[in-house]
Design a protein around this motif. Sequence first.
Motif, PDB file in Angstrom:
ATOM      1  N   GLU A   1       0.838  -1.192   0.000  1.00 55.86           N
ATOM      2  CA  GLU A   1       0.000   0.000   0.000  1.00 55.86           C
ATOM      3  C   GLU A   1       0.875   1.244   0.000  1.00 55.86           C
ATOM      4  OE1 GLU A   1      -4.075  -1.372   2.132  1.00 55.86           O
ATOM      5  OE2 GLU A   1      -2.389  -0.974   3.505  1.00 55.86           O
ATOM      6  N   ILE A   2       0.559   2.153  -0.915  1.00 55.92           N
ATOM      7  CA  ILE A   2       1.343   3.375  -1.105  1.00 55.92           C
ATOM      8  C   ILE A   2       0.399   4.568  -1.027  1.00 55.92           C
ATOM      9  CG2 ILE A   2       2.818   4.677  -2.700  1.00 55.92           C
ATOM     10  CD1 ILE A   2       3.576   1.890  -3.923  1.00 55.92           C
ATOM     11  N   ARG A   3       0.823   5.574  -0.265  1.00 61.23           N
ATOM     12  CA  ARG A   3       0.051   6.821  -0.173  1.00 61.23           C
ATOM     13  C   ARG A   3       0.897   7.947  -0.762  1.00 61.23           C
ATOM     14  NH1 ARG A   3      -1.330   7.531   5.550  1.00 61.23           N
ATOM     15  NH2 ARG A   3       0.628   8.681   5.741  1.00 61.23           N
TER      16      ARG A   3
ATOM     17  N   TYR B   1      -3.719   7.110  -3.731  1.00 62.66           N
ATOM     18  CA  TYR B   1      -3.393   5.819  -3.124  1.00 62.66           C
ATOM     19  C   TYR B   1      -3.186   4.750  -4.186  1.00 62.66           C
ATOM     20  CZ  TYR B   1      -5.694   8.128   0.840  1.00 62.66           C
ATOM     21  OH  TYR B   1      -6.056   9.013   1.832  1.00 62.66           O
TER      22      TYR B   1
ATOM     23  N   ARG C   1      -2.868   0.321  -4.195  1.00 62.30           N
ATOM     24  CA  ARG C   1      -2.735  -1.020  -3.624  1.00 62.30           C
ATOM     25  C   ARG C   1      -2.259  -1.905  -4.757  1.00 62.30           C
ATOM     26  NH1 ARG C   1      -7.587   0.181  -0.720  1.00 62.30           N
ATOM     27  NH2 ARG C   1      -7.043   0.335   1.476  1.00 62.30           N
TER      28      ARG C   1
ATOM     29  N   ILE D   1      -6.135   4.374   2.511  1.00 64.38           N
ATOM     30  CA  ILE D   1      -5.022   3.640   3.113  1.00 64.38           C
ATOM     31  C   ILE D   1      -4.554   4.413   4.334  1.00 64.38           C
ATOM     32  CG2 ILE D   1      -2.637   2.893   2.765  1.00 64.38           C
ATOM     33  CD1 ILE D   1      -3.437   2.414  -0.212  1.00 64.38           C
TER      34      ILE D   1
ATOM     35  N   PRO E   1       0.022   2.854   5.421  1.00 61.63           N
ATOM     36  CA  PRO E   1       0.754   2.522   4.197  1.00 61.63           C
ATOM     37  C   PRO E   1       2.105   1.882   4.482  1.00 61.63           C
ATOM     38  CG  PRO E   1       0.938   4.857   4.648  1.00 61.63           C
ATOM     39  CD  PRO E   1      -0.020   4.291   5.661  1.00 61.63           C
TER      40      PRO E   1
END
Length: 192
Positions: A7-9, A54, A56, A68, A71
Motif C-alpha cells: 500500500e502506497i500513499r 493511493y 494497492r 489507506i 501505508p
Amino acid sequence: MSKDIIEIRWHGRGGQGAKTASLLLADAAFMGGKYVQSFPEYGPERSGAPITAYNRISDKRCSIHSNIYEPDYVVVVDETLLESVDVTAGLSPEGAVVINSAKPASALRPLLRGYAGRVFTIDAAAISRHYLGAYFPNTPMLAAIVAVSRCVAPDQFLRDMEVSYRHKFATKPQVVQGNLDCLAAAMREVKE
C-alpha cells in the motif's frame, strides 16, 4: 517486505501529477500481472491544494475498498507539505518515505514527527527539468517509488512504461525518450 498487498500513499498538491503518477504506477503493475487499485482523495479542488492519492498492489485480488491508513510507503511530491501535513501518519517503520527534495534525508527527518523508518530523497525538480525541460515532479517520483519499494520489477517497469508512453504520446513521439531517460535517471538518483 513480504506481504500480500503493498500500500502506497501519495501526498502532493493539485497540478503536480500525484494522481497521474498513482494511475501510471497502477498501469505498470497491472501490465506486470498484478492486481491494482489507484484512487485519489481531494480536499478543496484547486491547483496547489493538498491532495492524496493511493495505490494497492497485490498478487491476489484485493477486496479492501477504503483509503489507506497504514501505508507501507509514502511519496511526498511537494516537500512544503512536510510543514503542514503529517505525511508519515500510520506509515510502517519497515517501509519508507520518498520525498521530492534537493536536501539530504537527514535535513528532512526532523519534519517527519518522529518517524523512525527509512527516508529517501530525490531532486525531482532538477531531474525533470534536465530530461523534460520543465517541472514535472510526478515522473521522477514514480520511478523513485518503484526503485525503493520494488512493487514492480524495475527492468519490467521501464519496459512497460515505454509501451505506455508510446501509446500515450502517439502524436508526440519526440517526448517518449526524454520521459524514459527521466525515469531511468530517477531510479539511479533516489538516495537514502
